[in-house]
Design an enzyme around this catalytic site. Structure first.
Site: not given
Ligand code: IPM
Ligand code: MN
Length: 377
Positions: A135, A187, A219, A243, A247
Site C-alpha cells: 500500500y 508469509k 494461507d 486486508d 473480509d
Molecule cells: C479496506 C478497503 C481498502 C483497503 C480499500 C478501499 C483501499 O478494502 O479498508 O479494507 O484495501 O485497505
Molecule cells: Mn478491505
C-alpha cells in the site's frame, strides 16, 4: 467536547453514517458527553463537481479534530481506486494511523456460516499494519499497453513500522487478557523480506513473557479461521494480509454489514469506518445495514476515552442481535433507518444497567491449532 470530522462519502456511506450519528447522539445523551460533528464533503460528488479528491488543506484540517468518522468511498463514475487512495489511504498515511484494528466478534450463532459455532468460538481481534507493505505506493507501470509492459509494486516493511504495530498488538493482547496468545500472520516462507516481521515479533516478545507467541502463515491462517476460529485471540499482520483476512473474518460473523474498524495512532486523531465499501447498488434505498458504522462509532468512543459509552454501544448491538428481532445482517433485512432507531433505543435502554457477566470462553483449543512458533526460528 469531542470534535469529530464526518466524511459520509459515497454510495451507502451517507445512509449508514446518519444512523451511526443517531447512535452517537443517544450515547452522548445518556453517558453525558458532548460531540460536535463537522461534515467534510469529500467523495465522488465533490470530485465530479470540483475536480478535488482530498486536498492538503483537508488533511491539515483533519489534524485539528479528535477523530474522523468515515462512511464509504468509491463510485463507478470515477477511475477505480482513485478516490479510495486519495481519501482513505490519504488519511491513513497522512495521519500516520499505523494500526488498523478489526474485531472479529460473533454476536449470535444464527449469523455464523460455520456449523456448530457460536459467540464463544468467534471473538478475536486483527491488528493490521496500516502504513506500509504494497500500500505504500512504491511502484508503477512502465511501457504501458505495449508487449514489453512492466508492472511493479513493492512490499515495503521498515523495522520501526513493524515494531510499533507489533508492540501495540502485544499490549492489546495483555489488556484483553483472554488467552494471552498473539498470533503473527505472515508469509515469511515464500516472501523472505517478511523475515523482518519474524525477528521483530520475537524480539519485542521478549518484553512480554506473559504473552504466548504463536504463528501462522497467511494461507494456513485462513484455514484455521474456518476450522478452529476459537484458537485466535489477537492476530498481528501485514497491511495486505490484514486486508484480506478481515473480509474472511467479517463473513464468519455475519458479513460486511457488521464489521467495523479503527485506523488508529494511539493518542492522536484517528479514523473510524465500517470495513464495507460504498455498495453503489444499494445506495439511496434505505436497505444497507448500518451496524458496521454503528460499531465503528463504538470503537471511536473507546478511542475518545468514553469507555462506558463504547461498552454501552457494544452491549446495545449485542442485545439487539440476540433479541431475535434482527434475523439477518444482509442488506434489505430491515430498513437502514429502522435498524439505526433500534440501536439508538437499545443504547438508551441499556444506560445504567450492568453489562452481562463475561461469556464462557471456548475452553481449551482442540488439537492442531496454528503451529507453535519454533523457539529457534
Ligand atoms: C479496506 C478497503 C481498502 C483497503 C480499500 C478501499 C483501499 O478494502 O479498508 O479494507 O484495501 O485497505
Ligand atoms: Mn478491505
Amino acid at each position: 467536547m469531542h470534535d469529530i470530522a464526518v466524511i459520509a462519502g459515497d454510495g451507502i456511506g451517507p445512509e449508514v453514517v446518519r444512523e451511526g450519528l443517531k447512535v452517537l447522539d443517544a450515547a452522548a445523551e445518556v453517558y453525558g458527553f458532548r460531540a460536535k460533528c463537522e461534515p467534510m464533503p469529500y467523495g465522488a460528488e465533490h470530485f465530479l463537481k470540483t475536480g478535488e479528491t482530498f486536498p492538503d488543506s483537508a488533511l491539515r484540517a483533519a489534524h485539528d479534530f479528535d477523530a474522523v468518522f468515515l462512511g464509504a468511498i468509491g463510485d463507478p463514475r470515477v477511475e477505480t481506486g482513485m478516490l479510495e487512495r486519495a481519501i482513505i489511504s490519504g488519511l491513513r498515511f497522512g495521519l500516520d494511523l499505523y494500526v488498523n484494528l478489526r474485531p472479529v466478534r460473533l454476536y449470535d450463532a444464527r449469523f455464523c456460516p460455520l456449523k456448530d459455532r457460536g459467540p464463544e468460538h468467534l471473538d478475536f481481534v486483527v491488528v493490521r499494519e496500516n502504513t506500509e507493505d504494497a500500500y505504500a505506493g512504491l511502484g508503477g507501470i512502465l511501457k504501458k499497453g505495449t508487449p514489453n509492459e512492466v508492472a511493479v509494486q513493492e512490499m515495503i516493511f521498515t523495522r520501526a513500522g513493524c515494531e510499533r504495530v507489533i508492540r501495540y498488538a502485544y499490549d492489546l493482547c495483555r489488556r484483553r487478557g483472554k488467552h494471552n496468545r498473539l498470533t503473527l500472520v505472515d508469509k515469511a516462507n515464500a516472501i523472505r523480506a517478511q523475515d523482518i516481521w519474524t525477528r521483530t515479533f520475537a524480539e519485542v516478545g521478549l518484553e512480554y513473557d506473559d504473552i504466548r507467541q504463536d504463528h501462522a502463515y497467511v494461507d494456513a491462517a485462513c484455514m484455521w479461521m474456518v476450522k478452529n476460529p476459537e484458537w485466535f485471540d489477537v492476530i498481528v499482520t501485514t497491511n495486505l494480509f490484514g486486508d484480506i483476512i478481515t473480509d474472511l473474518g467479517a463473513q464468519l460473523v455475519g458479513g460486511m454489514g457488521i464489521a467495523a474498524s479503527g485506523n488508529i495512532h494511539p493518542g492522536r486523531v484517528s479514523m473510524f469506518e465500517p470495513i464495507h465499501g460504498s455498495a453503489p447498488k444499494y445506495a439511496g434505498k434505505n436497505t444497507a445495514n448500518p451496524l458496521a458504522a454503528i460499531c465503528a462509532v463504538g470503537m471511536m468512543l473507546d478511542h475518545l476515552g468514553e469507555e462506558a459509552a463504547a461498552r454501552g454501544v457494544e452491549e446495545a448491538v449485542r442485545r439487539l442481535l440476540t433479541s431475535g428481532r434482527v434475523t439477518s445482517l444482509s442488506a434489505g433485512a430491515l430498513p437502514t433507518s429502522v435498524l439505526g432507531d433500534m440501536a439508538a433505543a437499545e443504547v438508551r435502554a441499556g444506560a445504567g444497567t450492568k453489562p452481562p457477566a463475561p461469556r464462557a470462553t471456548a475452553g481449551k483449543p482442540g488439537r492442531g491449532g496454528p503451529r507453535k512458533r519454533a523457539a529457534a526460528r
